[in-house]
Design an enzyme around this catalytic site. Structure first.
Site, mmCIF file in Angstrom:
data_model
loop_
_atom_site.group_PDB
_atom_site.id
_atom_site.type_symbol
_atom_site.label_atom_id
_atom_site.label_comp_id
_atom_site.label_asym_id
_atom_site.label_seq_id
_atom_site.Cartn_x
_atom_site.Cartn_y
_atom_site.Cartn_z
ATOM 1 N N CYS A 91 0.846 -1.193 0.000
ATOM 2 C CA CYS A 91 0.000 0.000 0.000
ATOM 3 C C CYS A 91 0.884 1.247 0.000
ATOM 4 O O CYS A 91 1.758 1.387 0.855
ATOM 5 C CB CYS A 91 -0.906 -0.025 1.226
ATOM 6 S SG CYS A 91 -1.628 1.564 1.650
ATOM 7 N N GLU A 92 0.665 2.145 -0.944
ATOM 8 C CA GLU A 92 1.531 3.316 -1.036
ATOM 9 C C GLU A 92 1.280 4.332 0.076
ATOM 10 O O GLU A 92 2.090 5.239 0.279
ATOM 11 C CB GLU A 92 1.390 3.985 -2.400
ATOM 12 C CG GLU A 92 0.084 4.701 -2.638
ATOM 13 C CD GLU A 92 0.058 5.435 -3.968
ATOM 14 O OE1 GLU A 92 -0.806 6.320 -4.127
ATOM 15 O OE2 GLU A 92 0.863 5.138 -4.862
ATOM 16 N N HIS A 93 0.185 4.182 0.807
ATOM 17 C CA HIS A 93 -0.120 5.137 1.868
ATOM 18 C C HIS A 93 0.559 4.803 3.192
ATOM 19 O O HIS A 93 0.902 5.702 3.961
ATOM 20 C CB HIS A 93 -1.641 5.208 2.080
ATOM 21 C CG HIS A 93 -2.375 5.613 0.850
ATOM 22 N ND1 HIS A 93 -3.545 4.995 0.430
ATOM 23 C CD2 HIS A 93 -2.112 6.569 -0.081
ATOM 24 C CE1 HIS A 93 -3.964 5.557 -0.679
ATOM 25 N NE2 HIS A 93 -3.119 6.504 -1.016
ATOM 26 N N HIS A 94 0.747 3.512 3.483
ATOM 27 C CA HIS A 94 1.350 3.097 4.755
ATOM 28 C C HIS A 94 2.561 2.184 4.585
ATOM 29 O O HIS A 94 3.205 1.825 5.559
ATOM 30 C CB HIS A 94 0.309 2.368 5.623
ATOM 31 C CG HIS A 94 -0.914 3.178 5.922
ATOM 32 N ND1 HIS A 94 -2.057 3.106 5.143
ATOM 33 C CD2 HIS A 94 -1.172 4.085 6.892
ATOM 34 C CE1 HIS A 94 -2.972 3.929 5.628
ATOM 35 N NE2 HIS A 94 -2.471 4.537 6.685
ATOM 36 N N GLN A 132 -4.964 -0.547 -4.924
ATOM 37 C CA GLN A 132 -5.530 -1.691 -5.637
ATOM 38 C C GLN A 132 -6.258 -1.262 -6.911
ATOM 39 O O GLN A 132 -6.224 -1.959 -7.923
ATOM 40 C CB GLN A 132 -6.457 -2.474 -4.715
ATOM 41 C CG GLN A 132 -6.994 -3.773 -5.321
ATOM 42 C CD GLN A 132 -7.772 -4.599 -4.322
ATOM 43 O OE1 GLN A 132 -7.465 -4.616 -3.138
ATOM 44 N NE2 GLN A 132 -8.795 -5.287 -4.793
ATOM 45 N N HIS A 160 -5.959 -5.997 2.981
ATOM 46 C CA HIS A 160 -4.992 -4.919 3.186
ATOM 47 C C HIS A 160 -4.591 -4.823 4.657
ATOM 48 O O HIS A 160 -5.446 -4.639 5.531
ATOM 49 C CB HIS A 160 -5.590 -3.582 2.740
ATOM 50 C CG HIS A 160 -5.780 -3.487 1.249
ATOM 51 N ND1 HIS A 160 -5.022 -2.658 0.450
ATOM 52 C CD2 HIS A 160 -6.635 -4.139 0.416
ATOM 53 C CE1 HIS A 160 -5.406 -2.792 -0.810
ATOM 54 N NE2 HIS A 160 -6.388 -3.674 -0.854
ATOM 55 N N CYS A 162 -3.199 -2.442 6.094
ATOM 56 C CA CYS A 162 -3.495 -1.125 6.648
ATOM 57 C C CYS A 162 -4.923 -1.053 7.188
ATOM 58 O O CYS A 162 -5.249 -0.165 7.982
ATOM 59 C CB CYS A 162 -3.255 -0.032 5.615
ATOM 60 S SG CYS A 162 -4.216 -0.193 4.105
#
Length: 202
Positions: A91-94, A132, A160, A162
């Site tokens: 996940c590019e956010h976390h 995704q 996920h 996250c």
């Protein structure tokens, strides 16, 4: 020139991201862990920065491959589908992993694809920080562009970290995304068949 050379085509797929500096990543990992209050002088954590750097380097490095296609000599015009292709990405956010399966199919045009290449295309786009939704579209549009298929469909189901390990902690929840292009989007019968084959009727 052999007949195989005349009829087989292959597009070399290589990573497009920047080069990975594992040594610099190890130094950064050590600083990161120490900033979180961890004592890296203990036996269990002493080699953790190096292991972290190597692990993330592996997760972010797709293997080069050739997208091999062959003439559709038999004129096959029904869906070709590979189900339950393993997916692992970050996940590019976390920067936490998400894992699941992809169902990838297409309606052949003039050419057909080596079956293992469907899984290779998924891996190619999954080995980078992702969301995704984007991953699903990248797989579908790449196949549509390079294969010249009458239709392409991709469904990804993933869990996920996250969502399951932090925040809402929705353990066991799975996210489903789909991308349908060409006839698999515009023709109701083909669309319904594809979604049925991938379990979309559940």
């Amino acid at each position: 020139m052999t007949r195989t050379a005349l009829t087989r085509t292959a597009l070399r797929m290589v990573p497009t991201e920047g080069a990975i500096d594992v040594a610099a990543a190890e130094d950064a990992a050590a600083a990161f862990l120490e900033a979180l209050g961890m004592d890296l002088d203990t036996a269990g954590l002493a080699d953790t920065p190096a292991r972290m750097a190597r692990a993330y380097a592996e997760l972010l490095t797709p293997r080069p491959f050739e997208l091999t296609t062959f003439p559709n000599d038999e004129g096959y015009d029904e869906i070709v589908l590979a189900r339950d292709i393993p997916v692992r990405s970050i996940c590019e956010h976390h920067l936490l992993p998400f894992v699941g399966v992809a169902h990838v199919g297409y309606l052949p045009g003039a050419r057909i694809l080596g079956l293992s290449k469907l899984a290779r295309v998924v891996e190619h786009f999954a080995c980078r920080p992702q969301v995704q939704e984007r991953l699903t579209m990248q797989v579908a549009t790449s196949l549509a562009e390079h294969l010249g298929a009458a239709g392409v469909g991709v469904v990804i189901e993933a869990e996920h970290s996250c969502m399951t390990l932090r925040g809402v902690q929705a353990t066991g929840s799975r996210t489903v995304t789909s991308a349908l292009l060409g006839a698999l989007r515009s023709d109701p019968t083909s669309r319904a068949e594809f979604l049925s084959l991938t379990g979309g009727s559940r």
